[in-house]
Design an enzyme around this catalytic site. Structure first.
Site, mmCIF file in Angstrom:
data_model
loop_
_atom_site.group_PDB
_atom_site.id
_atom_site.type_symbol
_atom_site.label_atom_id
_atom_site.label_comp_id
_atom_site.label_asym_id
_atom_site.label_seq_id
_atom_site.Cartn_x
_atom_site.Cartn_y
_atom_site.Cartn_z
ATOM 1 N N PRO A 2 0.861 -1.525 -0.089
ATOM 2 C CA PRO A 2 0.006 -0.079 -0.084
ATOM 3 C C PRO A 2 0.761 1.297 -0.002
ATOM 4 O O PRO A 2 1.841 1.411 0.637
ATOM 5 C CB PRO A 2 -0.866 -0.232 1.396
ATOM 6 C CG PRO A 2 -0.544 -1.535 1.735
ATOM 7 C CD PRO A 2 0.676 -2.024 1.174
ATOM 8 N N GLU A 3 0.626 2.293 -0.970
ATOM 9 C CA GLU A 3 1.190 3.471 -0.889
ATOM 10 C C GLU A 3 0.403 4.713 -0.450
ATOM 11 O O GLU A 3 -0.960 4.255 -0.038
ATOM 12 C CB GLU A 3 1.902 3.797 -2.363
ATOM 13 C CG GLU A 3 2.973 2.708 -2.607
ATOM 14 C CD GLU A 3 3.640 3.134 -3.933
ATOM 15 O OE1 GLU A 3 3.630 4.114 -4.341
ATOM 16 O OE2 GLU A 3 4.359 2.072 -4.682
#
Ligand SMILES: [Zn+2]
Length: 274
Positions: A2-3
């Site tokens: 996840p960014e």
């Protein structure tokens, strides 16, 4: 992994429904995350208190609770937070559960266990090295092109690694660094210190554009990411170079190339990016 857009997508989902709920109980099913989960501390600081807000700093979610208290969550490689009815079956790899008075539960699930769930006071949060070293937020109005120009002065590091350095700007991970440099027409290997201000203007705009677009699309699901309601993100189709080695560039039709920079896959168009 996840960014920023995925974390922001989660934040927006939770910010709708969490504030106002009171924590009734905390259940910890697995303490071995990146840092050991401090079960007693979570219970003593959270039970009986109401949730005030859900914020994000870099890739950390901060759930503000009454009494200068903050639940700090990092999703690591594969973490998710789901807000779900207490009656729904518990999935595997759910490690921490906050039971709420609304009949819902906030469940932290993380198959690879590189994430983090902790609770800190405001003073502890302000002093925590994970936060004190962070650079500006890319979506904030106070982040300017001149911040990039100043930080890049004299730096010989490739611009892609420069953009992914959280001291320069937070939350620009591998996918979005690739996409932003493609849109800005800047070669990922170019030295940060040798980029003209007018081109930094384009990089600055492109970073914001790719992040905002990904948030609009509710995040990029490559493998593990789901939003707070368990849905896939829809941004994968919007990626123009990432993962597209050998496919035609949308501008000049030359094949997209791949190289490895700082150990990370890097995708670019040899004609459009200089
Ligand atoms: Zn091209």
């Amino acid at each position: 992994m996840p960014e920023l857009p995925e974390v922001e997508t989660l934040r927006r989902g939770l910010a709708h429904s969490l504030p106002g709920a009171e924590v009734r109980a905390v259940r910890v099913r697995e303490t071995r995350l990146r840092r050991p989960v401090r079960t007693r501390r979570l219970r003593s600081r959270l039970v009986g208190r109401s949730i005030l807000a859900v914020r994000r700093r870099s890739k950390y979610l901060l759930v503000d609770v009454e009494g200068d208290t903050h639940v700090v969550v990092h999703l690591g490689m594969s973490g998710t937070l789901e807000l779900t009815p207490a009656t729904s079956p518990l999935q595997t790899h759910v490690h921490v559960v906050l039971e709420l008075d609304s009949g819902l539960e906030l469940r932290y699930r993380d198959p690879r266990r590189f994430g983090l769930v902790d609770v800190l006071s405001t003073a502890e949060l302000m002093a925590d090295p994970s936060f004190t070293t962070l650079g500006p937020e890319p979506l904030s109005d106070t982040w300017r092109t001149t911040d990039l120009v100043d930080a890049a002065r004299g730096r010989r590091v490739p611009v892609k690694a420069f953009l992914m350095d959280a001291r320069v700007v937070v939350g620009v991970g591998n996918i979005y660094a690739n996409e932003a440099l493609y849109r800005a027409g800047v070669h990922p290997r170019r030295s940060a210190g040798r980029i003209a201000e007018s081109r930094w203007e384009r990089v600055h705009g492109a970073v914001r554009e790719v992040l905002l677009e990904a948030i609009e699309n509710r995040g990029t699901t490559l493998r593990d990411f789901h939003d707070s309601a368990g849905n896939d993100g829809g941004n994968a189709a919007a990626l123009r170079v990432y993962g597209r080695e050998g496919e035609a560039c949308g501008t000049c039709a030359r094949p997209i190339r791949r190289l490895v920079l700082g150990g990370r896959s890097t995708f670019y168009c040899p004609r459009c990016q200089r």
